[in-house]
Scaffold this motif. Structure first.
Motif, PDB file in Angstrom:
ATOM      1  N   UNK A 357      10.539  22.802  -7.840  1.00 41.13           N
ATOM      2  CA  UNK A 357      11.369  23.318  -8.924  1.00 41.13           C
ATOM      3  C   UNK A 357      10.560  23.178 -10.099  1.00 41.13           C
ATOM      4  N   UNK A 358      10.693  24.183 -11.148  1.00 43.50           N
ATOM      5  CA  UNK A 358      10.318  23.884 -12.552  1.00 43.50           C
ATOM      6  C   UNK A 358      11.326  23.061 -13.286  1.00 43.50           C
ATOM      7  N   UNK A 359      11.071  22.779 -14.364  1.00 42.32           N
ATOM      8  CA  UNK A 359      12.134  22.373 -15.487  1.00 42.32           C
ATOM      9  C   UNK A 359      13.095  23.297 -15.575  1.00 42.32           C
ATOM     10  N   UNK A 360      14.412  22.878 -15.685  1.00 44.18           N
ATOM     11  CA  UNK A 360      15.598  23.495 -15.910  1.00 44.18           C
ATOM     12  C   UNK A 360      16.508  22.760 -16.769  1.00 44.18           C
ATOM     13  N   UNK A 361      17.070  23.418 -17.833  1.00 44.09           N
ATOM     14  CA  UNK A 361      18.015  22.566 -18.913  1.00 44.09           C
ATOM     15  C   UNK A 361      19.380  23.146 -18.876  1.00 44.09           C
ATOM     16  N   UNK A 362      20.430  22.157 -19.190  1.00 39.75           N
ATOM     17  CA  UNK A 362      21.567  22.256 -19.498  1.00 39.75           C
ATOM     18  C   UNK A 362      22.146  22.053 -20.734  1.00 39.75           C
ATOM     19  N   UNK A 363      23.236  22.312 -21.614  1.00 44.14           N
ATOM     20  CA  UNK A 363      23.750  21.734 -22.610  1.00 44.14           C
ATOM     21  C   UNK A 363      24.508  20.499 -22.440  1.00 44.14           C
ATOM     22  N   UNK A 364      23.992  19.382 -23.016  1.00 44.40           N
ATOM     23  CA  UNK A 364      24.723  17.980 -22.709  1.00 44.40           C
ATOM     24  C   UNK A 364      25.147  17.494 -24.294  1.00 44.40           C
ATOM     25  N   UNK A 365      26.383  17.505 -24.492  1.00 41.90           N
ATOM     26  CA  UNK A 365      26.786  17.261 -25.827  1.00 41.90           C
ATOM     27  C   UNK A 365      26.353  18.554 -26.678  1.00 41.90           C
ATOM     28  N   UNK A 366      25.664  18.263 -27.830  1.00 46.31           N
ATOM     29  CA  UNK A 366      25.224  19.407 -28.652  1.00 46.31           C
ATOM     30  C   UNK A 366      24.039  19.769 -28.510  1.00 46.31           C
ATOM     31  N   UNK A 367      22.979  19.395 -27.276  1.00 49.86           N
ATOM     32  CA  UNK A 367      21.799  19.917 -27.313  1.00 49.86           C
ATOM     33  C   UNK A 367      21.538  20.085 -25.869  1.00 49.86           C
ATOM     34  N   UNK A 368      20.321  21.049 -25.698  1.00 49.65           N
ATOM     35  CA  UNK A 368      20.076  21.463 -24.317  1.00 49.65           C
ATOM     36  C   UNK A 368      18.724  20.432 -23.966  1.00 49.65           C
ATOM     37  N   UNK A 369      19.142  19.674 -22.603  1.00 54.81           N
ATOM     38  CA  UNK A 369      18.237  18.701 -22.117  1.00 54.81           C
ATOM     39  C   UNK A 369      18.054  19.093 -20.627  1.00 54.81           C
ATOM     40  N   UNK A 370      16.622  18.679 -19.964  1.00 55.64           N
ATOM     41  CA  UNK A 370      16.673  18.744 -18.697  1.00 55.64           C
ATOM     42  C   UNK A 370      17.571  18.145 -17.796  1.00 55.64           C
ATOM     43  N   UNK A 371      17.995  19.057 -16.495  1.00 55.71           N
ATOM     44  CA  UNK A 371      19.028  18.786 -15.506  1.00 55.71           C
ATOM     45  C   UNK A 371      19.019  17.086 -15.185  1.00 55.71           C
ATOM     46  N   UNK A 372      19.983  16.474 -15.332  1.00 52.09           N
ATOM     47  CA  UNK A 372      19.780  14.889 -14.874  1.00 52.09           C
ATOM     48  C   UNK A 372      19.446  14.713 -13.379  1.00 52.09           C
ATOM     49  N   UNK A 373      19.711  15.872 -12.639  1.00 59.60           N
ATOM     50  CA  UNK A 373      19.368  15.472 -11.143  1.00 59.60           C
ATOM     51  C   UNK A 373      17.986  16.013 -10.718  1.00 59.60           C
ATOM     52  N   UNK A 374      17.078  16.282 -11.671  1.00 60.62           N
ATOM     53  CA  UNK A 374      16.018  17.162 -11.204  1.00 60.62           C
ATOM     54  C   UNK A 374      15.101  16.375 -10.458  1.00 60.62           C
ATOM     55  N   UNK A 375      14.830  14.927 -10.927  1.00 63.72           N
ATOM     56  CA  UNK A 375      14.006  14.044 -10.209  1.00 63.72           C
ATOM     57  C   UNK A 375      14.453  13.810  -8.943  1.00 63.72           C
TER      58      UNK A 375
END
Length: 450
Positions: A357-375
């Motif tokens: 998979x490529x990188x994918x981000x979600x909104x965590x709090x007030x900013x977008x970050x890489x999905x925590x389960x991607x690794x």
């Protein structure tokens, strides 16, 4: 006043005795239970913790086994960027040995066709990534033509490598149609026409005068079928579950095809030169790759016989990152394994490459970050490749790893859409070029006769 003075003397005497007892305990290493919780000099005598030695970063755990050919395998190689690996600890050896050998033969001047199937989800929709990969491969090793094109697909109006129009009366079965996966093609579609038509123009060829074979890929029908091609009626006899019927072999880059009222299954049209590299884009939006387990194995084998491939690329995973808080992806290993085994049984002569998979981000709090389960997901994908003797390419690390999709989407110029999932055409071109460079790196390791 004397009374107050005497009290002060007693307090000072008592405190002094406590200090003396505390010091004695530290000096002579003894303790008295009634006074274990009273230590007036502990904070003064406490030693700072020793400064830890600066050690190099720990190498990921190595999983070493003896493979059937006697080589040693290092599972941790899946974490490396820009590397196509078969987990061989000897990284000076080619990972896709069958394909690389054929590319070397082609490069040495022998005329032959090398065919690559690029299977994926919306990450490669509209020929993104694969069009750059194809262009660079054909520039390096020869070959012309866009390859396979289905009758219809959602992004047909936006695809730049093919000019596409079709009538709206085609009937279709696909991956999303309940109970219809049994004989859908690798594209995830099968079509039936009833006085239906399609117009296609291959936009990848330019001003080349190379003859391009235009072929119809279709299913079985009991009696001869009449189709209209280039304004003339052509009678065909599709006797096999999968048929490649050559409609024309000339310098024309366009095709117009019309059907009669026979409901013969039609899969698509292919544009291919007689020699060189051909890359077929098989994209289907919203899938995860598990759909191939439901395709009849005999039908897949018929595809391999009549439309063989030297390399099959599987690029999935972005649709598994549907939950921003999901960290465990062991379930994906269980449901994806049957698809891989079904494909490998049907195409025993092909090399396989699993692209993460490529990188994918979600909104965590007030900013977008890489999905925590991607690794976790990528490790599962690498395990699938490892266990099934496939090559592996870590697309996530190669594009930059954590935070890349956010940086790409917010950059100027942007390289990804603001959904923080899909690279745009600029980003997809970078990904396609990176994959090509990784393949060339593998190609340069080739040693004839080794």
């Amino acid at each position: 006043m004397n009374q107050h003075y005497r009290v002060l003397q007693l307090v000072l005497l008592f405190v002094g005795l406590l200090i003396l007892v505390s010091l004695s305990g530290h000096i002579f290493a003894f303790s008295w239970k009634p006074l274990q919780r009273v230590d007036l000099v502990a904070d003064l005598l406490k030693q700072p913790p020793p400064t830890p030695a600066v050690l190099p970063a720990a190498r990921p755990p190595v999983k070493t086994v003896v493979l059937k050919n006697g080589r040693q395998a290092d599972f941790s190689l899946f974490q490396q960027a820009h590397l196509i690996t078969d987990f061989n600890t000897d990284t000076n050896q080619t990972a896709l040995s069958g394909l690389i050998s054929k590319l070397h033969t082609l490069k040495s001047g022998k005329k032959q066709k090398i065919r690559i199937a690029y299977l994926g989800d919306s990450m490669i929709e509209g020929d993104l990534i694969s069009q750059t990969f194809r262009k660079l491969l054909q520039r390096e090793f020869g070959g012309e033509g866009v390859g396979f094109v289905p009758i219809a697909y959602p992004s047909s109006k936006n695809r730049t490598t093919v000019r596409h129009s079709n009538s709206d009366n085609w009937k279709e079965a696909n991956f999303k149609t309940a109970g219809s996966n049994h004989t859908v093609y690798l594209s995830g579609h099968t079509f039936w026409g009833n006085h239906s038509w399609i117009n296609l123009t291959d936009q990848t060829i330019g001003d080349s005068t190379t003859a391009i074979e235009k072929s119809l890929l279709c299913g079985q029908w009991e009696s001869p079928v009449n189709i209209v091609f280039a304004d003339s009626v052509k009678s065909i006899r599709p006797g096999n579950p999968v048929n490649r019927i050559v409609l024309g072999n000339n310098t024309s880059h366009a095709i117009r095809l019309s059907t009669g009222d026979e409901p013969m299954p039609i899969y698509g049209v292919s544009f291919e030169s007689a020699s060189g590299v051909i890359v077929d884009n098989f994209s289907f939006r919203g899938v995860s790759g598990v759909e191939f387990a439901a395709i009849d194995s005999g039908f897949l084998h018929a595809i391999a016989v009549n439309n063989p491939y030297d390399l099959i690329i599987l690029q999935y995973g972005i649709n598994q990152l549907f939950n921003p808080n999901l960290k465990d992806y062991k379930w994906y290993h269980k449901i994806m394994t049957p698809s891989i085994k079904n494909l490998k049984r049907a195409f025993p002569l092909a090399d396989f490459l699993l692209v993460s998979t490529a990188d994918r981000a979600f909104r965590y709090g007030d900013e977008y970050k890489t999905a925590i389960g991607i690794d976790s997901l990528i490790k599962v994908q690498a395990t699938l490749a490892y266990e099934n003797n496939m090559g592996f390419y870590n697309l996530y690390q190669s594009m930059g790893g954590n935070g890349t999709i956010v940086a790409w989407a917010n950059g100027d110029p942007s390289l990804a859409n603001k959904d923080y999932v899909h690279p745009n055409h600029r980003g997809a071109e970078i990904l396609g070029e990176d994959l090509f460079n990784a393949l060339i790196h593998d190609y340069k390791k080739y040693k004839p006769g080794y």
